[in-house]
Design an enzyme around this catalytic site. Sequence first.
Site, PDB file in Angstrom:
ATOM      1  N   SER A  76      73.822 -46.145  86.585  1.00 10.23           N
ATOM      2  CA  SER A  76      73.690 -46.375  88.025  1.00 10.23           C
ATOM      3  C   SER A  76      74.967 -46.005  88.772  1.00 10.23           C
ATOM      4  O   SER A  76      75.357 -46.664  89.743  1.00 10.23           O
ATOM      5  CB  SER A  76      73.326 -47.844  88.307  1.00 10.23           C
ATOM      6  OG  SER A  76      72.810 -47.991  89.615  1.00 10.23           O
ATOM      7  N   SER A  85      70.269 -50.785  94.066  1.00  8.36           N
ATOM      8  CA  SER A  85      70.220 -49.495  93.371  1.00  8.36           C
ATOM      9  C   SER A  85      68.823 -49.048  92.962  1.00  8.36           C
ATOM     10  O   SER A  85      68.670 -47.944  92.415  1.00  8.36           O
ATOM     11  CB  SER A  85      71.128 -49.524  92.136  1.00  8.36           C
ATOM     12  OG  SER A  85      72.479 -49.357  92.515  1.00  8.36           O
ATOM     13  N   LYS A 126      67.859 -45.613  94.064  1.00  7.22           N
ATOM     14  CA  LYS A 126      68.108 -44.376  93.326  1.00  7.22           C
ATOM     15  C   LYS A 126      66.829 -43.736  92.788  1.00  7.22           C
ATOM     16  O   LYS A 126      66.842 -42.565  92.407  1.00  7.22           O
ATOM     17  CB  LYS A 126      69.112 -44.633  92.197  1.00  7.22           C
ATOM     18  CG  LYS A 126      70.521 -44.995  92.690  1.00  7.22           C
ATOM     19  CD  LYS A 126      71.486 -45.210  91.530  1.00  7.22           C
ATOM     20  CE  LYS A 126      72.925 -45.396  91.999  1.00  7.22           C
ATOM     21  NZ  LYS A 126      73.177 -46.746  92.539  1.00  7.22           N
TER      22      LYS A 126
END
Length: 447
Positions: A130, A66, A69
């Site tokens: 997230s 993640s 992102k």
Amino acid sequence: MKIRSNKRYIAFSMIFLLLFSIIQIPSRSYAQDTLDVHADAAIIIEPTTGKVLYGKNIDTPLGIASMTKMMTEYLMFEAIEQKKISWEQEVTISDKIYEVSQDTSLSNVPLLAGEPYTIRELYEALAIYSANGATMAIAEAIAGTESKFVEMMNAKAEELGLEHYKFVNSTGLNNASLKGKHPEGTGPDDENMMSARSTAQLAARLLRDYPQVLETASIPKKKFRDIPGEMKNWNKMLPSLLFEYPGVDGLKTGTTDFAGHCFTGTATRGDFRVITVVMGATDANGNETERDRFDETKKLMEYAFNNYSMKEILPANYQVKDNESLAVDKGKEKSVKIQTDESLTMVVKNGEEKAYQPVLTIDKKKLNKEGELTAPIKKGEQIGTLEISYQGQEDLGFVSDNLKPVVKVVAAEDVEKANWFVLMMRGIGGFFSNLWTGITDTVKGWF
């Protein structure tokens, strides 16, 4: 005697080879591995200059989970800046995103199909919790489809000068976890990957271009609509959370089976900010737990804050010794003073303040064939640049040359063009001067 000498030679050769195999010269990337960081890769940088303070395996592409992102955030802020989307714009959730957001095995806030959510709501879910479904909804709002958004991600990575990267979705999930809903043009087993260097470079550009990212990334917890409970930030080094560390205010965690436990962290102490990246963090025994990425990040931050600080290397209006001025052609004055237009500040290891030397570069396009500037010259006109050369023992360089600190060198005063009469008289004076020089040289030759 000859046989004995040969035996001694062979014995000494074997001892030398044995010692050489044991004693290894550390490479540049591992020069500071006395920190004993338990991770597949790790890096510390100072974000305004990109100066690397520590590096381990920093150019090997690895899974980023993640931390992906951060690129989605960059493109979102850019789209808002360009007025392609707005904070209050409503996004209607598609069936695909609804299904992903309901998967409790992934990090998510459950979204309702057909329900409108603002970009701001979706972004808060992305930055704090997230949330993967929310991230995909932002990607679709910007590009129409996640596939086109992935193309934008890779194009932006190239534009930012990143190396060793591959983006296959907007979230950082294993494509396999999307159960056939991965973006078109990517494979079911594809993974998002970057090197530690590129991850830190992306984080630095995000902070430099859109510092407001920290306003949301630093929120420990927040409620999402009427869903029971609160979104708790996965960055548990934030104040009030389990592994809190003074000064931490971002940035992005990531965890998948492929990437392991990862974290791009950032913290300040006084006027000094660092960015750290750990990828595939473990404990000292190689076991993986959630706290490992925070333990290793703390180790990196402690090292940076205890050994480095921000220093003004050169003041504003600095003049390089023996290069305080440049000759000027056709000007009322025959030279012009040159100086820096601002101070140059960078991160310096404690005790190495004198290990930096200025490097002056004059713009050759500004000079004539004789190496002179040509009047008129305006005060503040850029003449060249000044950067710093490190003369110490260990230089890990910069994460990217486009972040390397450089200041402008400018004219410190106006130089007007001389009128025709002054130029004519200079020409006559120069003619007779050259004539006299020629005569004296000829006479000297007679003797």
